[in-house]
Design an enzyme around this catalytic site. Structure first.
Site, mmCIF file in Angstrom:
data_model
loop_
_atom_site.group_PDB
_atom_site.id
_atom_site.type_symbol
_atom_site.label_atom_id
_atom_site.label_comp_id
_atom_site.label_asym_id
_atom_site.label_seq_id
_atom_site.Cartn_x
_atom_site.Cartn_y
_atom_site.Cartn_z
ATOM 1 N N LEU A 39 0.894 -1.155 0.000
ATOM 2 C CA LEU A 39 0.000 0.000 0.000
ATOM 3 C C LEU A 39 0.929 1.200 0.000
ATOM 4 O O LEU A 39 1.898 1.239 0.756
ATOM 5 C CB LEU A 39 -0.847 0.043 1.277
ATOM 6 C CG LEU A 39 -2.257 -0.493 1.244
ATOM 7 C CD1 LEU A 39 -2.903 -0.337 2.612
ATOM 8 C CD2 LEU A 39 -3.098 0.116 0.181
ATOM 9 N N ASP A 40 0.648 2.162 -0.836
ATOM 10 C CA ASP A 40 1.497 3.333 -0.913
ATOM 11 C C ASP A 40 1.565 4.061 0.422
ATOM 12 O O ASP A 40 0.654 3.967 1.246
ATOM 13 C CB ASP A 40 0.972 4.309 -1.975
ATOM 14 C CG ASP A 40 1.035 3.723 -3.368
ATOM 15 O OD1 ASP A 40 1.994 2.991 -3.658
ATOM 16 O OD2 ASP A 40 0.119 4.005 -4.157
ATOM 17 N N HIS A 41 2.613 4.802 0.593
ATOM 18 C CA HIS A 41 2.851 5.634 1.774
ATOM 19 C C HIS A 41 1.630 6.486 2.105
ATOM 20 O O HIS A 41 1.262 6.645 3.268
ATOM 21 C CB HIS A 41 4.076 6.508 1.456
ATOM 22 C CG HIS A 41 4.457 7.483 2.492
ATOM 23 N ND1 HIS A 41 4.068 8.796 2.460
ATOM 24 C CD2 HIS A 41 5.230 7.346 3.601
ATOM 25 C CE1 HIS A 41 4.571 9.426 3.491
ATOM 26 N NE2 HIS A 41 5.284 8.581 4.202
ATOM 27 N N SER A 43 -1.532 5.885 1.239
ATOM 28 C CA SER A 43 -2.773 5.113 1.284
ATOM 29 C C SER A 43 -2.893 4.455 2.655
ATOM 30 O O SER A 43 -1.908 4.281 3.359
ATOM 31 C CB SER A 43 -2.789 4.050 0.187
ATOM 32 O OG SER A 43 -2.742 4.664 -1.087
#
Length: 178
Positions: A39-41, A43
């Protein structure tokens, strides 16, 4: 072992970082587990961690088409035309996406406040949608919503296959049956 974790905004999906950013090590004490996917930073939401390489592969490999469901707060009032485009699949710079399950959503009552808050602009409304994908490209949800004219402001993954957040608060984890 399989751990469900509610990844807070601003946390990296790794255990170390040479730049001093927040990592999983702040929250996960279990040794020898690794994130099954990312999961992106910027998100939030469900992240699965496991010590089982085969399980990790089943969760992350696109050939297994593990459905992932997200709630996205977007800039503007999402409309049916944009949802139809997402349901058909959109063309991104790395090629067309598979069709997604896209629907109008409302901000959930159980949703925690984000720190820092999403920017507020008095003249531009926001809206929510639910989006379920069976592929997992880099920043795919954000790129898809932008492609249909509604940039993502907040992104929360709520489900991966049969696993869901189910009341986990940001930073909380639990061991789940495999």
């Amino acid at each position: 072992m399989l751990i469900a974790f509610n990844k807070p905004y601003g946390v990296l999906c790794q255990f170390t970082d040479t730049d001093g950013r927040r990592t999983l090590a702040e929250f996960i004490r279990q040794k020898d587990v690794y994130a099954a996917g990312r999961l992106d930073h910027d998100s939030e939401g469900l992240l699965l961690l496991t010590d089982d390489g085969r399980l990790s592969h089943r969760v992350t490999d696109p050939r297994h088409k593990q459905a992932k469901t997200y709630l996205a707060q977007v800039e503007g009032e999402i409309d049916e035309a944009a949802l139809r485009a997402l349901r058909r699949g959109v063309v991104l710079n790395d090629g067309p996406t598979l069709p997604a399950d896209a629907a109008f959503a409302t901000e959930p009552e159980w949703l925690w406040p984000r720190d820092p808050p999403v920017r507020y602009r008095k003249s531009i409304p926001t809206s929510w949608l639910s989006l379920t994908l069976s592929e997992g490209r880099n920043r795919q949800v954000r790129r898809m919503t932008a492609a249909v004219g509604f940039p993502t402001l907040r992104l929360i993954r709520v489900r991966i296959g049969g696993y869901a957040l189910d009341g986990l608060a940001p930073g909380e984890s639990r061991i789940v049956p495999m």
